[in-house]
Scaffold this motif. Structure first.
Motif, mmCIF file in Angstrom:
data_model
loop_
_atom_site.group_PDB
_atom_site.id
_atom_site.type_symbol
_atom_site.label_atom_id
_atom_site.label_comp_id
_atom_site.label_asym_id
_atom_site.label_seq_id
_atom_site.Cartn_x
_atom_site.Cartn_y
_atom_site.Cartn_z
ATOM 1 N N ARG A 73 0.768 -1.319 0.008
ATOM 2 C CA ARG A 73 0.219 0.089 -0.013
ATOM 3 C C ARG A 73 0.912 1.351 0.062
ATOM 4 N NH1 ARG A 73 -5.087 -0.010 4.212
ATOM 5 N NH2 ARG A 73 -5.341 1.685 2.619
ATOM 6 N N THR A 92 2.406 2.330 -3.270
ATOM 7 C CA THR A 92 1.591 3.034 -4.192
ATOM 8 C C THR A 92 1.392 4.547 -3.984
ATOM 9 O OG1 THR A 92 -0.466 2.940 -2.956
ATOM 10 C CG2 THR A 92 0.010 1.136 -4.671
ATOM 11 N N LEU A 125 -2.578 6.182 3.498
ATOM 12 C CA LEU A 125 -3.583 5.309 3.896
ATOM 13 C C LEU A 125 -5.272 5.704 3.955
ATOM 14 C CD1 LEU A 125 -1.541 3.203 6.452
ATOM 15 C CD2 LEU A 125 -1.991 2.717 4.083
#
Length: 231
Positions: free
Chosen positions: A39, A42, A173
């Protein structure tokens, strides 16, 4: 004969139990860590932001995450100023662009300009007004008590750097984009944001949603084996 006694130092430190950790096996630990790495992988620096509003509650939650960072002697030398006021953002943009014009035309050596060229950056910084939030990050050079006495801060740069990393991760996030902006010098932030002289600007974090159709430079990251050694 003189007997030298070992030097000891007594601390009257209050302790509390370590908060409990969630039970999981080793496979689950590895899986969760790999998912986090994917995550975070990215995450990209964005320079084209949408004006889409971002609720203050989200920014507050991310700053709470940043405030959990470790710090030298637990002095927590970070100070954050979250700005959404359009007039203040306008003033920050004007001051930042003035410094950037000086940087690109006079201060930066050619080698630095060549390194920046693939990123397509210049003195024009519209994102400072377009993005819904700017977060001014400061570190305390020294602390001041109620009587105005100075107190040393230990590892303030490192401590604030860790806090910023946690802040950027939390925002990513949450699906937001960020840009670490560091016009040099940044003393104008103290004046515009009303910060005392014992605080030094660390960086200006631009936060928001990426603009529709946003594109980013085609860069690559080092493979693990190029920056990690296991012994």
């Amino acid at each position: 004969m003189i007997t030298l006694m070992p030097m000891t130092q007594s601390y009257d430190a209050t302790t509390v139990p370590l908060p409990p950790r969630e039970a999981m096996d080793e496979a689950e630990r590895v899986a969760r860590t790999r998912l986090l790495a994917e995550r975070l992988g990215t995450r990209r620096t964005v320079r084209d932001f949408a004006a889409t509003p971002v609720p203050r509650a989200l920014i507050e939650a991310a700053l709470r995450a940043a405030g959990t960072a470790p710090s030298g002697a637990n002095q927590q030398p970070w100070r954050f100023v979250a700005v959404q006021d359009p007039e203040i953002k306008r003033r920050i943009r004007e001051a930042a662009e003035e410094e950037e014009r000086q940087f690109y035309s006079q201060r930066a050596p050619q080698e630095w300009l060549d390194a920046l060229a693939p990123l397509g950056t210049d003195a024009h910084k519209p994102f400072l007004e377009t993005a819904p939030w700017l977060i001014g990050v400061f570190y305390e050079r020294f602390g001041l008590d109620a009587e105005g006495n100075k107190h040393k801060r230990y590892y303030p740069h490192e401590s604030v750097g860790i806090a910023c990393g946690m802040l950027i991760a939390a925002l990513h996030l949450a699906g937001l984009a960020t840009l670490t902006h560091t016009p040099s010098p940044m003393g104008f932030l103290n004046e515009i944001l009303g910060r005392p002289k014992n605080e030094m600007p660390y960086l200006l974090l631009v936060v928001g949603h990426p603009a529709e159709g946003c594109r980013v430079p085609a860069i690559s990251r080092l493979p693990l084996e190029d920056y990690v050694r296991f012994l």
